[in-house]
Structure formats: structure tokens, C-alpha cells
Design a protein around this motif. Structure first.
Motif, PDB file in Angstrom:
ATOM      1  N   THR A 193     117.452  47.351 -19.667  1.00  0.00           N
ATOM      2  CA  THR A 193     116.292  47.891 -18.961  1.00  0.00           C
ATOM      3  C   THR A 193     116.648  48.510 -17.613  1.00  0.00           C
ATOM      4  OG1 THR A 193     115.861  45.675 -18.070  1.00  0.00           O
ATOM      5  CG2 THR A 193     114.675  46.317 -20.067  1.00  0.00           C
ATOM      6  N   GLU A 194     117.894  48.293 -17.150  1.00  0.00           N
ATOM      7  CA  GLU A 194     118.332  48.839 -15.867  1.00  0.00           C
ATOM      8  C   GLU A 194     119.277  50.023 -16.033  1.00  0.00           C
ATOM      9  OE1 GLU A 194     116.937  47.763 -13.229  1.00  0.00           O
ATOM     10  OE2 GLU A 194     115.945  46.055 -14.170  1.00  0.00           O
ATOM     11  N   GLY A 206     106.219  56.240 -19.406  1.00  0.00           N
ATOM     12  CA  GLY A 206     106.194  56.893 -18.111  1.00  0.00           C
ATOM     13  C   GLY A 206     106.681  56.019 -16.975  1.00  0.00           C
ATOM     14  N   THR A 207     106.319  54.734 -17.024  1.00  0.00           N
ATOM     15  CA  THR A 207     106.737  53.827 -15.953  1.00  0.00           C
ATOM     16  C   THR A 207     108.254  53.654 -15.937  1.00  0.00           C
ATOM     17  OG1 THR A 207     106.314  51.962 -17.453  1.00  0.00           O
ATOM     18  CG2 THR A 207     104.563  52.560 -15.902  1.00  0.00           C
ATOM     19  N   LEU A 208     108.858  53.617 -17.134  1.00  0.00           N
ATOM     20  CA  LEU A 208     110.307  53.454 -17.209  1.00  0.00           C
ATOM     21  C   LEU A 208     111.020  54.740 -16.783  1.00  0.00           C
ATOM     22  CD1 LEU A 208     112.347  51.285 -17.917  1.00  0.00           C
ATOM     23  CD2 LEU A 208     112.364  52.123 -20.277  1.00  0.00           C
ATOM     24  N   LEU A 209     110.438  55.887 -17.133  1.00  0.00           N
ATOM     25  CA  LEU A 209     111.023  57.153 -16.706  1.00  0.00           C
ATOM     26  C   LEU A 209     110.992  57.271 -15.183  1.00  0.00           C
ATOM     27  CD1 LEU A 209     112.216  59.928 -17.321  1.00  0.00           C
ATOM     28  CD2 LEU A 209     109.879  60.801 -17.568  1.00  0.00           C
ATOM     29  N   GLU A 210     109.884  56.874 -14.578  1.00  0.00           N
ATOM     30  CA  GLU A 210     109.777  56.923 -13.118  1.00  0.00           C
ATOM     31  C   GLU A 210     110.766  55.965 -12.459  1.00  0.00           C
ATOM     32  OE1 GLU A 210     105.722  56.149 -12.153  1.00  0.00           O
ATOM     33  OE2 GLU A 210     104.999  58.071 -12.939  1.00  0.00           O
ATOM     34  N   LEU A 236     122.040  40.159  -9.108  1.00  0.00           N
ATOM     35  CA  LEU A 236     121.452  39.474 -10.262  1.00  0.00           C
ATOM     36  C   LEU A 236     120.285  40.267 -10.811  1.00  0.00           C
ATOM     37  CD1 LEU A 236     121.484  35.793  -8.934  1.00  0.00           C
ATOM     38  CD2 LEU A 236     123.124  36.876 -10.477  1.00  0.00           C
ATOM     39  N   GLY A 237     120.098  40.197 -12.136  1.00  0.00           N
ATOM     40  CA  GLY A 237     118.999  40.913 -12.760  1.00  0.00           C
ATOM     41  C   GLY A 237     119.369  42.281 -13.269  1.00  0.00           C
TER      42      GLY A 237
END
Length: 239
Positions: A193-194, A206-210, A236-237
């Protein structure tokens, strides 16, 4: 054409358009209504983000002019051919200098194999860019870090492919392991996810693209790049 205009931007100043251009390019011969609607949505997105572009910065010290790379794949993404999608972005001084979003040439048998193929493509590009930088007087003294979110692909790059699940992989792809042995590059784990290159392999929300866009364009330096270049512990994370 609309696809041609998007392609110019995607190849020169807007890595965030690379995936949509790659998808539209598959249907140039006989486009349908759904493809036209997709193109119009891409233009609407572009109209709302006209101020965006690539940024670079001077990190200072030994971090200056140091290559890094993010790579990802989407397993069996094409519903017609079941070929996977490759996406990578090579960064220098916080901004992208080379990126790719394209369908892989072969059908892969697992997500690990798809990731290995993607990392191999990125490795060939890194090898070329390192040679170019060396010719310009900026040799890379350390292996180029390639951020990859598949632990099995990382293990294959370091320890080989002796199992029945991986021995069938094309010999030319094993150039990746050779580059690891020669310390041209080194694969490091990043949380899926990172990984900004995720936006080059699929249509993300859209939130992930931003979230990924500032790291694709260089307007923000990814926390892992900052930590790695500064020689600090990875946050971390993110891994």
C-alpha cells in the motif's frame, strides 16, 4: 488523437497518466464507447490537475544524484490474455527520470513470477541509467535500491530459483540475479500500500492515487527514500 496527446504527457511530464495511456493504447484499432468515456475521464482529470508536473530537489551530501527505484506488477491483469502488468519508476534527487507502465510479454504462472519479470525490466533500465550517469561524471558507488513489495521475488533475486515452482522462468530474466550479485542493484521490501508504482499497474481508487501521485511526480520525497539516502532506520509501517 486524444490517446496521442495523453501519450506525450505520460511519456514526458506526467507519470500518473502512464497507466491510463497504456490501457487506451490497446484499443486504438477498434475503440468503443467505453474507451471514449475513459479517455474523457482522463482529460477531465488532466483539466483539474494542470498545475502538476515533475519536481526535483537537491538532497545534499552523499545523497545527491543517487538512483532509487519503485517496481510493482498486477498479476494476470489482462482479462483477454491473462498477461500481467509491469510498472516501475526510477527516481533521482527525489523526482522521476524514467518510468514504465506496460503489459508483460509472457503469461506468468504466479504473482511472484510476475513481480520477478517486472523487477527484471526495471533492472535493465537501471543498468542503462547507471551507465549514462557514469558517463556524465556521476558514478553510482553503491547498488541501486529497488523497492519491491513481493518477498518471494526478493528471495529469488538473492538465492536463485531451484524449486519446481520457479525453474521454468525464462533464462534472460535471471539477469536480475546476476545484477544483484554484481551489486548493480539490491531489492528491498516495501509494503504494497506504500508502493507508488502500484498506480502504474492498475486503476487505483482516487484516494490512493492522491497518496502516490506526489511521490510519482517528485513533489514529495517518499519517506523510505529519505531514510535510505540518509542512512537512517526505515520507518515502521512502510516495509
Amino acid at each position: 488523437s486524444v490517446c496521442g496527446e495523453l501519450g506525450w504527457l505520460a511519456n514526458n511530464t506526467r507519470p500518473d497518466l502512464a497507466f491510463v495511456h497504456n490501457e487506451l493504447s490497446k484499443f486504438l484499432h477498434r475503440p468503443g464507447e467505453v474507451h471514449w468515456q475513459c479517455a474523457m475521464r482522463a482529460l477531465a482529470y488532466l483539466r483539474g490537475t494542470t498545475e502538476l508536473g515533475i519536481s526535483w530537489r537537491n538532497p545534499g551530501g552523499h545523497s545527491r544524484n543517487t538512483l532509487q527505484c519503485f517496481v510493482d506488477s498486477d498479476y494476470a491483469a489482462c482479462v483477454d490474455t491473462r498477461r500481467s502488468q509491469t510498472g516501475y519508476v526510477v527516481t533521482l534527487n527525489g523526482g522521476p527520470i524514467s518510468w514504465k507502465a506496460r503489459r508483460q510479454h509472457n503469461v506468468t504462472m504466479s504473482s511472484c513470477e510476475a513481480e520477478f519479470y517486472a523487477a527484471s525490466d526495471a533492472g535493465k533500465e537501471i543498468e542503462y541509467v547507471r551507465a549514462m550517469l557514469c558517463g556524465l561524471g556521476y558514478p553510482q558507488d553503491k547498488p541501486t535500491v529497488v523497492w519491491e513489495d513481493n518477498a518471494s521475488a526478493i528471495a529469488m533475486s538473492e538465492h536463485g530459483t531451484g524449486s519446481q515452482r520457479s525453474r521454468h522462468i525464462d533464462i534472460r530474466v535471471h539477469r536480475l540475479r546476476e545484477m544483484v550479485e554484481q551489486q548493480v542493484l539490491k531489492l528491498q521490501k516495501i509494503k504494497g500500500t506504500e508502493n507508488p508504482s502500484d498506480a502504474l499497474t492498475k486503476s487505483v481508487p482516487g484516494t490512493l492515487l492522491e497518496k502516490h501521485r506526489p511521490h510519482l511526480l517528485g513533489s514529495e520525497v517518499h519517506p523510505l527514500l529519505q531514510a535510505c539516502l540518509a542512512g537512517l532506520a526505515l520507518p515502521l509501517g512502510y516495509v
